[in-house]
Write an enzyme that holds these catalytic residues in place. Structure first.
Site, PDB file in Angstrom:
ATOM      1  N   LYS A  59      81.654  12.904  12.874  1.00 23.67           N
ATOM      2  CA  LYS A  59      80.908  11.662  13.001  1.00 23.67           C
ATOM      3  C   LYS A  59      79.553  11.777  12.318  1.00 23.67           C
ATOM      4  CE  LYS A  59      82.775  11.487  17.620  1.00 23.67           C
ATOM      5  NZ  LYS A  59      82.399  11.745  19.036  1.00 23.67           N
ATOM      6  N   GLY A  60      79.173  13.024  12.034  1.00 21.77           N
ATOM      7  CA  GLY A  60      77.802  13.297  11.599  1.00 21.77           C
ATOM      8  C   GLY A  60      77.363  12.549  10.360  1.00 21.77           C
ATOM      9  N   GLU A 105      78.910  14.525   3.547  1.00 26.08           N
ATOM     10  CA  GLU A 105      78.769  15.340   4.751  1.00 26.08           C
ATOM     11  C   GLU A 105      77.326  15.263   5.258  1.00 26.08           C
ATOM     12  OE1 GLU A 105      79.808  16.519   7.308  1.00 26.08           O
ATOM     13  OE2 GLU A 105      80.671  18.514   7.091  1.00 26.08           O
ATOM     14  N   ASP A 106      77.149  15.533   6.553  1.00 25.58           N
ATOM     15  CA  ASP A 106      75.778  15.528   7.077  1.00 25.58           C
ATOM     16  C   ASP A 106      75.059  16.834   6.742  1.00 25.58           C
ATOM     17  OD1 ASP A 106      77.325  17.060   8.848  1.00 25.58           O
ATOM     18  OD2 ASP A 106      76.484  16.183  10.674  1.00 25.58           O
ATOM     19  N   ASP A 157      76.572  23.914   6.024  1.00 31.89           N
ATOM     20  CA  ASP A 157      76.013  25.032   6.796  1.00 31.89           C
ATOM     21  C   ASP A 157      76.735  26.317   6.367  1.00 31.89           C
ATOM     22  OD1 ASP A 157      74.530  26.271   8.822  1.00 31.89           O
ATOM     23  OD2 ASP A 157      75.940  25.753  10.393  1.00 31.89           O
ATOM     24  N   LYS A 181      71.906  24.090   4.332  1.00 25.83           N
ATOM     25  CA  LYS A 181      71.292  25.306   4.894  1.00 25.83           C
ATOM     26  C   LYS A 181      71.868  26.480   4.126  1.00 25.83           C
ATOM     27  CE  LYS A 181      71.201  23.815   9.782  1.00 25.83           C
ATOM     28  NZ  LYS A 181      71.704  24.191  11.117  1.00 25.83           N
ATOM     29  N   PHE A 196      68.151  24.484  13.817  1.00 31.87           N
ATOM     30  CA  PHE A 196      69.081  23.475  14.328  1.00 31.87           C
ATOM     31  C   PHE A 196      68.387  22.121  14.367  1.00 31.87           C
ATOM     32  CE2 PHE A 196      71.930  21.213  17.143  1.00 31.87           C
ATOM     33  CZ  PHE A 196      73.152  21.645  16.682  1.00 31.87           C
ATOM     34  N   ASP A 253      74.073  15.698  15.670  1.00 32.54           N
ATOM     35  CA  ASP A 253      74.049  15.744  17.133  1.00 32.54           C
ATOM     36  C   ASP A 253      73.790  17.124  17.696  1.00 32.54           C
ATOM     37  OD1 ASP A 253      76.623  16.873  16.355  1.00 32.54           O
ATOM     38  OD2 ASP A 253      77.184  16.689  18.461  1.00 32.54           O
ATOM     39  N   ARG A 311      72.471  11.317  17.879  1.00 26.51           N
ATOM     40  CA  ARG A 311      72.905  10.835  16.561  1.00 26.51           C
ATOM     41  C   ARG A 311      72.128   9.588  16.146  1.00 26.51           C
ATOM     42  NH1 ARG A 311      77.570  13.647  15.135  1.00 26.51           N
ATOM     43  NH2 ARG A 311      79.025  14.160  16.793  1.00 26.51           N
TER      44      ARG A 311
HETATM   45  P1  IMP Z   1      79.932  24.313   8.391  1.00 29.13           P
HETATM   46  O1  IMP Z   1      81.425  24.287   8.411  1.00 29.13           O
HETATM   47  O2  IMP Z   1      79.383  25.522   9.081  1.00 29.13           O
HETATM   48  O3  IMP Z   1      79.337  24.109   7.035  1.00 29.13           O
HETATM   49  O4  IMP Z   1      79.514  23.194   9.376  1.00 29.13           O
HETATM   50  C1  IMP Z   1      79.131  21.968   9.056  1.00 29.13           C
HETATM   51  C2  IMP Z   1      78.999  21.140  10.321  1.00 29.13           C
HETATM   52  O5  IMP Z   1      78.305  21.842  11.354  1.00 29.13           O
HETATM   53  C3  IMP Z   1      78.156  19.936  10.034  1.00 29.13           C
HETATM   54  O6  IMP Z   1      78.938  18.889   9.552  1.00 29.13           O
HETATM   55  C4  IMP Z   1      77.562  19.640  11.378  1.00 29.13           C
HETATM   56  O7  IMP Z   1      78.424  18.795  12.111  1.00 29.13           O
HETATM   57  C5  IMP Z   1      77.470  20.972  12.079  1.00 29.13           C
HETATM   58  N1  IMP Z   1      76.087  21.478  12.050  1.00 29.13           N
HETATM   59  C6  IMP Z   1      75.619  22.531  11.346  1.00 29.13           C
HETATM   60  N2  IMP Z   1      74.301  22.700  11.553  1.00 29.13           N
HETATM   61  C7  IMP Z   1      73.925  21.718  12.389  1.00 29.13           C
HETATM   62  C8  IMP Z   1      72.669  21.331  12.955  1.00 29.13           C
HETATM   63  O8  IMP Z   1      71.605  21.919  12.703  1.00 29.13           O
HETATM   64  N3  IMP Z   1      72.687  20.234  13.754  1.00 29.13           N
HETATM   65  C9  IMP Z   1      73.805  19.531  14.038  1.00 29.13           C
HETATM   66  N4  IMP Z   1      75.004  19.856  13.532  1.00 29.13           N
HETATM   67  C10 IMP Z   1      75.070  20.943  12.720  1.00 29.13           C
END
Ligand code: IMP
Length: 189
Positions: free
Chosen positions: A52-53, A108-109, A112, A140, A161, A168, A174
């Site tokens: 949903k991000g 994507e939001d 990470d 990040k 974070f 969220d 959100r």
């Molecule tokens: P990845 O698979 O580790 O790249 O994760 C990406 C997802 O992790 C993002 O779409 C977010 O939903 C969640 N996420 C990563 N860091 C944060 C944060 O600082 N706040 C909220 N959600 C996060």
């Protein structure tokens, strides 16, 4: 309520430090929208938002793009209630419209560890789009576990974070209009 409750701590967003204001976000989203409009001049594109991000970022980005565009959403398993990912990514909602032969931008939001977008990129490529790019509101880079980069990034941030602008903690915050730092000691619980 019982004192033994395990509900996550809720602190007002106003107590969290602002990382990017509404104005700063608007300015960057417009710049990315203008860049996409330039890169895809004369083409049609499909924006695929990751629920949903990315919903709020996609809503603003789509309206900043001047070329012909449609959008769709996919949903994948997420971090759940805390901030630590299990590493496993699962598709919960697939595309509604075919993307074969289309120019696709996955929206994507946060990029990470990269696990989610690597998984989605592989999945999208199986649909044989004409092209595939990635737009993310936040990046990040320090946290990356798999090699993947976004083509369009609003802001690159350190390993903190964040909440707000669609992002969220335990499904909350959100709706917060700016992007704020969430206290590490609470995010880790
Ligand atoms: P990845 O698979 O580790 O790249 O994760 C990406 C997802 O992790 C993002 O779409 C977010 O939903 C969640 N996420 C990563 N860091 C944060 C944060 O600082 N706040 C909220 N959600 C996060």
């Amino acid at each position: 309520m019982s004192s033994a409750s395990t509900a996550p701590v809720f602190i007002p967003a106003s107590q969290c430090e602002v990382l990017f204001s509404e104005d700063e976000i608007r300015e960057r989203v417009r710049a990315i929208g203008a860049q996409i409009s330039k890169d895809y001049a004369g083409e049609s594109i499909v924006l695929v938002g990751v629920l949903k991000g990315a919903a709020i970022f996609l809503a603003d980005l789509a309206r900043s793009i001047e070329v012909d565009n449609t959008f769709d959403f996919v949903a994948v398993s997420s971090y759940g209630k805390g901030k630590t990912s299990s590493g496993a990514v699962k598709l919960i909602k697939d595309l509604d419209v075919p993307i074969e032969g289309k120019h696709v931008i996955v929206v994507e939001d946060i990029l990470d560890t990269g696990l989610t977008l690597s998984y989605l990129r592989k999945l999208m490529l199986q649909h044989k789009p004409a092209s595939l790019k990635i737009a993310t509101c936040l990046d990040k880079p320090e946290r990356r576990l798999v090699p993947i980069e976004a083509d369009y990034v609003c802001f690159s941030i350190p390993n903190r974070f964040v909440i707000g602008y669609g992002m969220d903690f335990a499904e909350k915050y959100r709706n917060v209009v700016d992007i704020r730092l969430f206290p590490e000691e609470l995010a880790g619980k």
